[in-house]
Design a protein around this motif. Structure first.
Motif, PDB file in Angstrom:
ATOM      1  N   LYS A  57      82.913  75.168  23.387  1.00  0.00           N
ATOM      2  CA  LYS A  57      81.325  75.303  23.196  1.00  0.00           C
ATOM      3  C   LYS A  57      81.016  76.237  24.509  1.00  0.00           C
ATOM      4  CE  LYS A  57      79.883  71.892  20.062  1.00  0.00           C
ATOM      5  NZ  LYS A  57      79.670  70.421  20.087  1.00  0.00           N
ATOM      6  N   VAL A  58      81.274  75.508  25.335  1.00  0.00           N
ATOM      7  CA  VAL A  58      80.877  75.976  27.039  1.00  0.00           C
ATOM      8  C   VAL A  58      81.296  77.598  26.875  1.00  0.00           C
ATOM      9  CG1 VAL A  58      81.507  75.902  29.202  1.00  0.00           C
ATOM     10  CG2 VAL A  58      80.938  73.921  28.122  1.00  0.00           C
ATOM     11  N   ILE A  59      82.612  77.934  26.478  1.00  0.00           N
ATOM     12  CA  ILE A  59      82.995  79.121  26.776  1.00  0.00           C
ATOM     13  C   ILE A  59      82.143  80.264  25.819  1.00  0.00           C
ATOM     14  CG2 ILE A  59      84.728  79.360  25.045  1.00  0.00           C
ATOM     15  CD1 ILE A  59      85.438  79.912  28.631  1.00  0.00           C
ATOM     16  N   ARG A  60      81.608  79.793  24.938  1.00  0.00           N
ATOM     17  CA  ARG A  60      80.823  80.950  24.010  1.00  0.00           C
ATOM     18  C   ARG A  60      79.566  81.477  24.917  1.00  0.00           C
ATOM     19  NH1 ARG A  60      80.502  76.764  19.585  1.00  0.00           N
ATOM     20  NH2 ARG A  60      82.738  76.533  18.957  1.00  0.00           N
ATOM     21  N   ARG A  61      79.531  80.799  25.945  1.00  0.00           N
ATOM     22  CA  ARG A  61      78.227  81.079  26.676  1.00  0.00           C
ATOM     23  C   ARG A  61      78.423  82.306  27.718  1.00  0.00           C
ATOM     24  NH1 ARG A  61      76.836  75.556  27.986  1.00  0.00           N
ATOM     25  NH2 ARG A  61      76.917  75.957  30.205  1.00  0.00           N
ATOM     26  N   MET A  62      79.944  82.525  27.926  1.00  0.00           N
ATOM     27  CA  MET A  62      80.524  83.188  29.063  1.00  0.00           C
ATOM     28  C   MET A  62      80.178  84.748  28.609  1.00  0.00           C
ATOM     29  SD  MET A  62      84.579  83.417  29.153  1.00  0.00           S
ATOM     30  CE  MET A  62      85.482  83.871  27.785  1.00  0.00           C
ATOM     31  N   ARG A  63      79.715  85.494  29.941  1.00  0.00           N
ATOM     32  CA  ARG A  63      79.667  86.905  29.812  1.00  0.00           C
ATOM     33  C   ARG A  63      80.528  87.698  30.190  1.00  0.00           C
ATOM     34  NH1 ARG A  63      73.483  86.289  31.526  1.00  0.00           N
ATOM     35  NH2 ARG A  63      74.769  84.870  32.761  1.00  0.00           N
ATOM     36  N   SER A  64      81.625  86.857  31.414  1.00  0.00           N
ATOM     37  CA  SER A  64      82.589  87.362  31.999  1.00  0.00           C
ATOM     38  C   SER A  64      83.626  86.400  32.364  1.00  0.00           C
ATOM     39  CB  SER A  64      82.223  88.061  33.373  1.00  0.00           C
ATOM     40  OG  SER A  64      81.587  87.102  34.142  1.00  0.00           O
ATOM     41  N   LYS A  65      84.839  86.985  32.649  1.00  0.00           N
ATOM     42  CA  LYS A  65      85.717  85.973  32.896  1.00  0.00           C
ATOM     43  C   LYS A  65      85.320  85.102  34.058  1.00  0.00           C
ATOM     44  CE  LYS A  65      90.456  85.159  34.594  1.00  0.00           C
ATOM     45  NZ  LYS A  65      91.686  85.671  35.145  1.00  0.00           N
ATOM     46  N   GLU A  66      84.771  85.571  35.199  1.00  0.00           N
ATOM     47  CA  GLU A  66      84.336  84.908  36.375  1.00  0.00           C
ATOM     48  C   GLU A  66      83.497  84.027  35.949  1.00  0.00           C
ATOM     49  OE1 GLU A  66      84.634  88.304  36.105  1.00  0.00           O
ATOM     50  OE2 GLU A  66      86.654  88.071  37.214  1.00  0.00           O
ATOM     51  N   GLU A  67      82.410  84.203  34.958  1.00  0.00           N
ATOM     52  CA  GLU A  67      81.532  83.333  34.701  1.00  0.00           C
ATOM     53  C   GLU A  67      82.176  82.214  33.964  1.00  0.00           C
ATOM     54  OE1 GLU A  67      76.976  83.294  32.596  1.00  0.00           O
ATOM     55  OE2 GLU A  67      78.475  84.475  31.757  1.00  0.00           O
ATOM     56  N   GLY A  68      83.070  82.497  33.030  1.00  0.00           N
ATOM     57  CA  GLY A  68      83.761  81.553  32.142  1.00  0.00           C
ATOM     58  C   GLY A  68      84.544  80.685  33.009  1.00  0.00           C
ATOM     59  N   VAL A  69      85.155  80.837  34.124  1.00  0.00           N
ATOM     60  CA  VAL A  69      85.922  80.182  34.913  1.00  0.00           C
ATOM     61  C   VAL A  69      84.939  79.012  35.476  1.00  0.00           C
ATOM     62  CG1 VAL A  69      87.262  80.009  37.097  1.00  0.00           C
ATOM     63  CG2 VAL A  69      87.716  81.588  35.323  1.00  0.00           C
ATOM     64  N   GLN A  70      83.843  79.559  36.082  1.00  0.00           N
ATOM     65  CA  GLN A  70      82.914  78.674  36.635  1.00  0.00           C
ATOM     66  C   GLN A  70      82.273  77.806  35.737  1.00  0.00           C
ATOM     67  OE1 GLN A  70      82.571  78.623  40.032  1.00  0.00           O
ATOM     68  NE2 GLN A  70      81.000  77.145  39.948  1.00  0.00           N
ATOM     69  N   LEU A  71      81.862  78.143  34.564  1.00  0.00           N
ATOM     70  CA  LEU A  71      81.356  77.173  33.452  1.00  0.00           C
ATOM     71  C   LEU A  71      82.329  76.006  33.113  1.00  0.00           C
ATOM     72  CD1 LEU A  71      79.721  79.770  31.144  1.00  0.00           C
ATOM     73  CD2 LEU A  71      78.357  78.129  32.598  1.00  0.00           C
ATOM     74  N   LEU A  72      83.605  76.365  32.894  1.00  0.00           N
ATOM     75  CA  LEU A  72      84.760  75.462  32.392  1.00  0.00           C
ATOM     76  C   LEU A  72      84.874  74.452  33.707  1.00  0.00           C
ATOM     77  CD1 LEU A  72      87.324  77.755  30.639  1.00  0.00           C
ATOM     78  CD2 LEU A  72      85.675  76.022  29.660  1.00  0.00           C
ATOM     79  N   PHE A  73      84.764  74.849  34.894  1.00  0.00           N
ATOM     80  CA  PHE A  73      85.094  74.096  36.185  1.00  0.00           C
ATOM     81  C   PHE A  73      84.022  73.120  36.236  1.00  0.00           C
ATOM     82  CE2 PHE A  73      84.611  73.389  40.687  1.00  0.00           C
ATOM     83  CZ  PHE A  73      85.913  72.680  40.913  1.00  0.00           C
ATOM     84  N   GLU A  74      82.868  73.781  36.072  1.00  0.00           N
ATOM     85  CA  GLU A  74      81.654  72.891  36.251  1.00  0.00           C
ATOM     86  C   GLU A  74      81.654  71.519  35.106  1.00  0.00           C
ATOM     87  OE1 GLU A  74      78.889  75.923  38.385  1.00  0.00           O
ATOM     88  OE2 GLU A  74      78.215  75.297  36.455  1.00  0.00           O
TER      89      GLU A  74
END
Ligand code: MRU
Length: 371
Positions: free
Chosen positions: A110-127
């Motif tokens: 679900k979190v990953i659906r919010r990502m606009r770039s890989k870097e942002e996705g990595v940060q969101l998943l980590f958090e």
């Protein structure tokens, strides 16, 4: 919790290196204290599958970090959605019974659906993975507070003497991030000065009770005795057990409990002897979609070697020895289901409730279906 007086968690992000997850490798306990470093999806998946780490809540958090590592490692020319889907299937296949694994992966998807770039996705998943770890600590701490009241009530009813608690497998802090589920009330009671004694089922075939629970309790100074799994019925008949507390790998919306193999037999013996049988679980272990545990929960079957061999310390080295005739046929069911009628109550982070659909919905009203 503490090891030789130093506070540890079962898994954590390496200080100053967010690309590395560190965990206590439980395969070597209680004989060796080994910290493993994990940097890839493959490493975390095999750590879960091969039980370097185990226990429903810990598996969930580990899988959440696995999703993070999968994206971190992903080549930029590949579809990120496909990478996440593959990681999800790989992780979900590692251990089928504990629902926390699926819950954590779905939350990361679900979190990953919010990502606009890989870097942002990595940060969101980590958090998100870190958040899940913190939430697990808080849930377990609260389970301990609610369970402590049950122990206090039993002590008051007894009118003195130690409270004797039976537990199975390892539903301790090693199976979570901290505190544990079944052990959290025990640690909180002990810290409050309540006289306690824990009977620890060894828990064949992997012996999580003998090697992990006994070690944890010993590190915290809690008095305990390891028994073979078949001894608990005898102790109940002799009134040497006041209550039982176990964990759960998956609890249905109606209160049936899948937990380590042998839990059902313990619950039957407790029922026959009028001994309260409690299950401690965070809500992340509830499968709101399942209603009948026996027919609907998939029970993991593991390698024959876990039954045919036994591991221990010999001449200062950890060794495995063969127990059975070499060619013996073996079945290795890792979990069983205890029907709700045998469970006195469920201890969750929101309080204690009957093991029924209505009991759970009273604590988790947001799960009630609209009429
Ligand atoms: O096969 P394991 O060691 O992962 O099984 C663990 C248990 O059955 C625990 O009792 C369960 O996860 C409860 S959670 C703390």
């Amino acid at each position: 919790m503490k090891i030789h007086g130093i506070p540890y968690r079962s898994l954590w992000v390496k200080q100053g290196d967010p690309h590395t997850i560190q965990l206590i490798d439980q395969r070597y306990l209680p004989h060796k204290f080994v910290i493993e470093e994990i940097r890839t999806l493959d490493e975390i998946a095999s750590a879960i599958q091969e039980m370097h780490l185990r226990g429903a809540p810990l598996i969930g958090v580990a899988a959440a970090f696995g999703m993070y590592l999968a994206l971190l490692d992903a080549p930029s020319d590949q579809s990120l959605e496909k990478i996440m889907e593959d990681a999800s299937s790989r992780l979900k296949a590692t251990r089928p019974t504990a629902v926390n694994l699926q819950w954590a992966i779905e939350r990361q998807l679900k979190v990953i659906r919010r990502m606009r770039s890989k870097e942002e996705g990595v940060q969101l998943l980590f958090e998100e993975a870190q958040k899940m770890a913190e939430e697990d600590v808080e849930s377990c701490r609260r389970i301990g507070e609610h369970g402590l009241r049950l122990i206090e009530a039993i002590r008051a009813k007894k009118g003195g003497g130690a409270v004797h608690i039976l537990t199975h497998c390892n539903a301790g802090w090693l199976a979570c991030i901290d505190w544990g589920t079944a052990t959290s009330p025990m640690y909180q009671a002990f810290d409050k000065g309540i006289d306690l004694h824990i009977w620890v089922n060894e828990t064949r075939p992997r012996n999580q009770g003998a090697s992990l629970t006994a070690w944890e309790l010993g590190q915290h100074g809690v008095s305990h005795t390891v028994i073979v799994d078949n001894a608990s019925g005898y102790l109940m008949q002799r009134r040497k057990i006041d209550l039982a507390i176990v964990g759960s790998d998956r609890t249905t919306a109606t209160g049936d409990v899948a937990n380590k193999i042998g839990t059902y037999l313990m619950a039957l013996a407790a029922h026959d002897n009028g001994i309260p049988f409690y299950v401690a679980l965070p809500s992340t272990s509830i499968d709101w979609e399942k209603r009948e545990g026996i027919s609907e929960i998939l029970i993991e079957e593991r390698r024959a070697e876990e039954v045919t061999h036994i591991q221990g310390l010999c001449d200062g080295e950890i060794k495995k020895v063969l127990l059975t005739p070499r060619e013996t046929q073996v079945a290795n069911y890792a979990f069983d289901v205890t029907p709700r009628r045998l469970v006195t109550a469920l201890i969750t982070e929101r309080g204690v409730c009957p093991a029924t659909e209505e009991g759970l919905l009273q604590l988790f009203p947001e799960k009630r279906m609209p009429p």
